[in-house]
Design a protein around this motif. Structure first.
Motif, PDB file in Angstrom:
ATOM      1  N   SER A  53      -3.803  14.527  -1.878  1.00 26.81           N
ATOM      2  CA  SER A  53      -4.494  13.268  -2.135  1.00 26.81           C
ATOM      3  C   SER A  53      -4.583  12.970  -3.620  1.00 26.81           C
ATOM      4  O   SER A  53      -4.383  13.852  -4.470  1.00 26.81           O
ATOM      5  CB  SER A  53      -5.912  13.327  -1.551  1.00 26.81           C
ATOM      6  N   GLU A  91      -6.703   6.277  -2.930  1.00 27.80           N
ATOM      7  CA  GLU A  91      -6.222   6.165  -1.558  1.00 27.80           C
ATOM      8  C   GLU A  91      -4.802   6.698  -1.381  1.00 27.80           C
ATOM      9  O   GLU A  91      -4.292   6.790  -0.254  1.00 27.80           O
ATOM     10  CB  GLU A  91      -6.245   4.700  -1.111  1.00 27.80           C
ATOM     11  N   ARG A 111      -7.398   1.855  -5.658  1.00 32.72           N
ATOM     12  CA  ARG A 111      -6.092   1.208  -5.610  1.00 32.72           C
ATOM     13  C   ARG A 111      -6.049  -0.106  -6.390  1.00 32.72           C
ATOM     14  O   ARG A 111      -5.065  -0.393  -7.079  1.00 32.72           O
ATOM     15  CB  ARG A 111      -5.673   0.968  -4.161  1.00 32.72           C
ATOM     16  N   LYS A 135       0.807  -1.215   0.000  1.00 35.34           N
ATOM     17  CA  LYS A 135       0.000   0.000   0.000  1.00 35.34           C
ATOM     18  C   LYS A 135       0.843   1.269   0.000  1.00 35.34           C
ATOM     19  O   LYS A 135       0.341   2.357   0.270  1.00 35.34           O
ATOM     20  CB  LYS A 135      -0.939  -0.005   1.213  1.00 35.34           C
TER      21      LYS A 135
END
Length: 261
Positions: free
Chosen positions: A170, A131, A186, A62
């Motif tokens: 973001s 994300e 994602r 991530k």
């Protein structure tokens, strides 16, 4: 692939002329000396590989890349000329992406911080996850760097906001600012980047290489000089096998077969 058989910080897969390069340096995909040495070698090899026509760059898990490995910094002060060697290697780790003849699509799957942010920005096309975020945190740690790269992609005001405050931008903000071309969840970010890579791979390979070279060389040239350079590239491409094949396929209403020559 010869020259990059053993890698410690990356994984590579090649499908349909698109190389997917995944940063695999747990826990946060930080950039240390080994990372930089490997990325330079990888882009040199992929840039010369005729079977590769586009490159997708992403991160494991991530996080895209949390930036420089700051644990290396104290030792640099102890080495005579340590910072000069370090800075040269850092520059080369970004230059190899910008100078690679093949287009590079950054699939920013998560946080891209500091040097991780710059690594995304030196790519040709940016696809970002909803994300994900990008930030330049140098002012938090008494460091400097990245301003010139940030200014290439952000407006002057947004660049200063990002640098002066270390604010997290973001995925949605970056898409709104036109920093990223695509913003998706994602789980779709790598596939979207690969789809762009595949579309690029279907074009005349040497024409794509010439287009990337033109972006790099004409960025700071006056309009007249930049366009004259591009016209010289068109004249050179006219003599290549693939351009002749593209024109023949157009006349014959068939799909062209390109060989990269």
């Amino acid at each position: 692939m010869k020259g990059i058989e053993t890698l410690e910080r990356f994984r590579i897969e090649i499908t349909d002329h698109v190389a997917t390069l995944t940063i695999s340096a747990p826990p946060v995909n930080s950039q240390d000396r080994k990372f930089r040495e490997e990325i330079i070698r990888i882009f040199d090899v992929l840039g010369a590989e005729i079977d590769v026509r586009a490159i997708v760059l992403t991160g494991d898990g991530k996080i895209f890349s949390a930036g420089a490995d700051l644990s290396e910094r104290p030792a640099l002060l102890q080495e005579p000329g340590g910072y000069s060697r370090h800075n040269r290697l850092v520059r080369a780790s970004f230059d190899c992406v910008m100078e690679c003849p093949k287009p590079v699509i950054a699939a920013v799957n998560g946080a891209a911080i500091g040097a991780g942010c710059v690594l995304a920005l030196v790519s040709d096309i940016l696809v970002i996850a909803e994300e994900a975020y990008m930030s330049m945190t140098e002012v938090d740690y008494g460091l400097a760097g990245g301003v010139r790269h940030v200014l290439r992609s952000f407006s002057p005001s947004d660049a200063r906001l990002m640098i002066y405050t270390a604010r997290r931008m973001s995925g949605a903000e970056l898409y709104r600012m036109n920093v990223a071309s695509v913003c998706v969840p994602r789980e779709r970010v790598v596939a979207e980047a690969q789809a762009i890579g595949k579309a690029i791979a279907e074009k005349v390979p040497l024409a794509v290489v010439a287009a990337k070279r033109s972006f790099g060389l004409t960025e700071e040239l006056p309009l007249r000089d930049g366009y004259r350079y591009e016209q010289s590239q068109t004249a050179a491409l006219a003599e290549t096998e693939d351009t002749k094949e593209a024109l023949a396929a157009f006349r014959e209403k068939r799909k062209p077969v390109f060989k990269g020559r």
